[in-house]
Design a protein around this motif. Sequence first.
Motif, PDB file in Angstrom:
ATOM      1  N   LEU A 222      66.048  18.440 -45.456  1.00  0.00           N
ATOM      2  CA  LEU A 222      64.869  17.556 -45.477  1.00  0.00           C
ATOM      3  C   LEU A 222      64.898  16.708 -46.743  1.00  0.00           C
ATOM      4  N   PRO A 223      65.875  15.811 -46.852  1.00  0.00           N
ATOM      5  CA  PRO A 223      66.012  15.039 -48.092  1.00  0.00           C
ATOM      6  C   PRO A 223      64.814  14.154 -48.387  1.00  0.00           C
ATOM      7  N   GLU A 224      64.038  13.806 -47.362  1.00  0.00           N
ATOM      8  CA  GLU A 224      62.864  12.950 -47.570  1.00  0.00           C
ATOM      9  C   GLU A 224      61.849  13.596 -48.510  1.00  0.00           C
ATOM     10  N   ILE A 225      61.809  14.929 -48.532  1.00  0.00           N
ATOM     11  CA  ILE A 225      60.866  15.629 -49.411  1.00  0.00           C
ATOM     12  C   ILE A 225      61.198  15.374 -50.877  1.00  0.00           C
ATOM     13  N   LEU A 226      62.477  15.313 -51.205  1.00  0.00           N
ATOM     14  CA  LEU A 226      62.870  15.109 -52.601  1.00  0.00           C
ATOM     15  C   LEU A 226      62.515  13.713 -53.093  1.00  0.00           C
ATOM     16  N   ALA A 227      62.396  12.761 -52.165  1.00  0.00           N
ATOM     17  CA  ALA A 227      62.004  11.401 -52.552  1.00  0.00           C
ATOM     18  C   ALA A 227      60.570  11.361 -53.078  1.00  0.00           C
ATOM     19  N   LEU A 228      59.793  12.412 -52.806  1.00  0.00           N
ATOM     20  CA  LEU A 228      58.416  12.479 -53.303  1.00  0.00           C
ATOM     21  C   LEU A 228      58.367  12.777 -54.791  1.00  0.00           C
ATOM     22  N   GLN A 229      59.440  13.335 -55.324  1.00  0.00           N
ATOM     23  CA  GLN A 229      59.490  13.638 -56.748  1.00  0.00           C
ATOM     24  C   GLN A 229      59.490  12.349 -57.568  1.00  0.00           C
ATOM     25  N   GLY A 230      58.595  12.277 -58.529  1.00  0.00           N
ATOM     26  CA  GLY A 230      58.528  11.091 -59.385  1.00  0.00           C
ATOM     27  C   GLY A 230      57.775   9.927 -58.786  1.00  0.00           C
ATOM     28  N   CYS A 231      57.253  10.073 -57.563  1.00  0.00           N
ATOM     29  CA  CYS A 231      56.447   9.006 -56.956  1.00  0.00           C
ATOM     30  C   CYS A 231      55.013   9.170 -57.450  1.00  0.00           C
ATOM     31  N   GLU A 232      54.680   8.415 -58.492  1.00  0.00           N
ATOM     32  CA  GLU A 232      53.374   8.569 -59.140  1.00  0.00           C
ATOM     33  C   GLU A 232      52.238   8.071 -58.260  1.00  0.00           C
ATOM     34  N   GLN A 233      51.039   8.600 -58.513  1.00  0.00           N
ATOM     35  CA  GLN A 233      49.840   8.246 -57.754  1.00  0.00           C
ATOM     36  C   GLN A 233      48.741   7.789 -58.712  1.00  0.00           C
ATOM     37  N   PRO A 234      47.713   7.101 -58.205  1.00  0.00           N
ATOM     38  CA  PRO A 234      46.613   6.675 -59.087  1.00  0.00           C
ATOM     39  C   PRO A 234      45.983   7.894 -59.770  1.00  0.00           C
ATOM     40  N   PRO A 235      46.013   7.973 -61.086  1.00  0.00           N
ATOM     41  CA  PRO A 235      45.531   9.183 -61.778  1.00  0.00           C
ATOM     42  C   PRO A 235      44.047   9.453 -61.560  1.00  0.00           C
ATOM     43  N   PRO A 261      51.908  22.537 -36.228  1.00  0.00           N
ATOM     44  CA  PRO A 261      51.604  21.133 -36.533  1.00  0.00           C
ATOM     45  C   PRO A 261      50.828  20.946 -37.830  1.00  0.00           C
ATOM     46  N   LEU A 262      49.947  21.888 -38.157  1.00  0.00           N
ATOM     47  CA  LEU A 262      49.181  21.751 -39.404  1.00  0.00           C
ATOM     48  C   LEU A 262      50.094  21.828 -40.616  1.00  0.00           C
ATOM     49  N   VAL A 263      50.934  22.852 -40.708  1.00  0.00           N
ATOM     50  CA  VAL A 263      51.765  22.985 -41.903  1.00  0.00           C
ATOM     51  C   VAL A 263      52.782  21.855 -41.986  1.00  0.00           C
ATOM     52  N   LEU A 264      53.260  21.365 -40.853  1.00  0.00           N
ATOM     53  CA  LEU A 264      54.192  20.239 -40.876  1.00  0.00           C
ATOM     54  C   LEU A 264      53.483  18.954 -41.296  1.00  0.00           C
ATOM     55  N   SER A 265      52.245  18.786 -40.865  1.00  0.00           N
ATOM     56  CA  SER A 265      51.510  17.575 -41.254  1.00  0.00           C
ATOM     57  C   SER A 265      51.186  17.585 -42.750  1.00  0.00           C
ATOM     58  N   VAL A 266      50.936  18.769 -43.309  1.00  0.00           N
ATOM     59  CA  VAL A 266      50.742  18.865 -44.759  1.00  0.00           C
ATOM     60  C   VAL A 266      52.036  18.477 -45.475  1.00  0.00           C
ATOM     61  N   LEU A 267      53.128  18.998 -44.990  1.00  0.00           N
ATOM     62  CA  LEU A 267      54.429  18.735 -45.609  1.00  0.00           C
ATOM     63  C   LEU A 267      54.790  17.245 -45.551  1.00  0.00           C
ATOM     64  N   LEU A 268      54.389  16.570 -44.474  1.00  0.00           N
ATOM     65  CA  LEU A 268      54.869  15.209 -44.215  1.00  0.00           C
ATOM     66  C   LEU A 268      53.790  14.126 -44.293  1.00  0.00           C
ATOM     67  N   HIS A 269      52.550  14.476 -44.589  1.00  0.00           N
ATOM     68  CA  HIS A 269      51.479  13.477 -44.478  1.00  0.00           C
ATOM     69  C   HIS A 269      51.673  12.285 -45.420  1.00  0.00           C
ATOM     70  N   ASP A 270      52.297  12.506 -46.578  1.00  0.00           N
ATOM     71  CA  ASP A 270      52.519  11.413 -47.538  1.00  0.00           C
ATOM     72  C   ASP A 270      53.993  11.031 -47.636  1.00  0.00           C
ATOM     73  N   ILE A 271      54.747  11.318 -46.590  1.00  0.00           N
ATOM     74  CA  ILE A 271      56.195  11.137 -46.651  1.00  0.00           C
ATOM     75  C   ILE A 271      56.598   9.677 -46.851  1.00  0.00           C
ATOM     76  N   ALA A 272      55.712   8.743 -46.488  1.00  0.00           N
ATOM     77  CA  ALA A 272      56.044   7.317 -46.624  1.00  0.00           C
ATOM     78  C   ALA A 272      55.524   6.708 -47.923  1.00  0.00           C
ATOM     79  N   LYS A 273      54.922   7.499 -48.783  1.00  0.00           N
ATOM     80  CA  LYS A 273      54.418   6.927 -50.037  1.00  0.00           C
ATOM     81  C   LYS A 273      55.524   6.313 -50.893  1.00  0.00           C
ATOM     82  N   PRO A 274      56.693   6.939 -51.032  1.00  0.00           N
ATOM     83  CA  PRO A 274      57.735   6.266 -51.818  1.00  0.00           C
ATOM     84  C   PRO A 274      58.134   4.908 -51.234  1.00  0.00           C
ATOM     85  N   ALA A 275      58.147   4.801 -49.919  1.00  0.00           N
ATOM     86  CA  ALA A 275      58.561   3.553 -49.268  1.00  0.00           C
ATOM     87  C   ALA A 275      57.495   2.468 -49.350  1.00  0.00           C
TER      88      ALA A 275
END
Length: 436
Positions: A222-235, A261-275
């Motif tokens: 699941l390499p997409e998860i690692l793309a979340l590292q360092g993707c800053e958010q509004p503090p 579906p719940l645990v997968l949606s938690v894992l992936l809900h912000d998956i497009a934030k880096p993009a």
Amino acid sequence: MRNAAANVVSTLVKAGHEAVFAGGCVRDMLRGVDPKDYDVATSARPAQVQALFPHSIPVGAHFGVIIVRKGPHQIEVATFRRDGTYTDGRRPDSVEFTSAVEDAKRRDFTVNGLFYNPLTEEVLDYVGGRADLERKLLRAIGDARSRFREDHLRLLRAVRFATVLGYEIDADTWSAMRDLAPEVASVSAERIREELVKIFLHPNRVRGFDLLVDSGLMKAVLPEILALQGCEQPPQWHPEGDVFKHTRIMLGLLPAKVSLPLVLSVLLHDIAKPATYEVDETGRIRFNGHDKQGAEMTEEILRRLKFPNDVIHPTVEAVANHMMFKDVQKMRVSKLKRFMARPTYEDEMELHRVDCMSSNGLTENYDFLRAKEAEFAAELRPLVPAPLINGHEIMAMGVPAGPRVGELLRMVQDLQLEGSLKTAEEAREWIRAKTL
């Protein structure tokens, strides 16, 4: 089931064969946990097992595996074996039927290499598994690299066992896992999926998440998860830090028992934030459209891992809708009722709750919806009741077939949901006035 398995052992022993319980059932028995199933290992060859149990099923006779039926139970009976070379990283090219000692040595981890004789109540330990159980240590049998090279799925199984059992991983075993993690890519998507499901459905899922990341296995599956590292958010909204930290915290806030579906949606809900990351002219970080793009990415990921549609569809819907919760207090009653009546609503509520609690802690919209649930329940009717009128009736009133019919149906149902229209006759009168 234990009695059925012991009966199988007894039958084999009376026929002159060696037979014992093997693998995970022994591990769990020694841990004081009821096994989910019982496997039997024996010196009897497959043909001899079938002769003793005429209604058995040869599911893997080449590997010495026979399924024996005992009433409602199915007991897997396997002949003691030594594995030949592995060329596909999954199964041995050949096997040689051998002794209990050799059979124990070809297994994956010491805690899974124990045997138990239910007739004498003796534990047979040829690999040091009992000591590792006491130490709560997961250790590969023999040379760890050799065990993982034989079967690459064992890399994920190591994470799963460490997660489910709560055990530490032996240093040499961990070193081998990190070195060989990329090899897991050769395993079928279906087998990877099943291991991930067992890891993330377990209450200790955060430990599993960390082990996947730290071992390098997350990068492989699941390499997409690692793309979340360092993707800053509004503090001001996310004082917890980047998207990766946010997601990890959310996993830890979930209740012990969750739907897939719940645990997968938690894992992936912000998956497009880096993009979708951008900084506007005021210097504020924004992720415009990350919910919709995230839904597309979620579907791609889950299809890549061969999840079934009944898991993909609700997970994708939860990801697509997770930003709608900020608007629930502004919704018309009709829209709100439709929103709350969807089959995915309860899982999405839990996704929203942990999303809030892992960041700013603001739960006004969650609390609003819970209050509305009580209010609507007091009405003693379904959130979205049967329509007061259908399309054929509207056309019979002189409205031509076409989009206008659907529009009128929707408007009537809005008024019905808001309590303005209560009967079919009121609906017909409203349509007559609307179409004059």
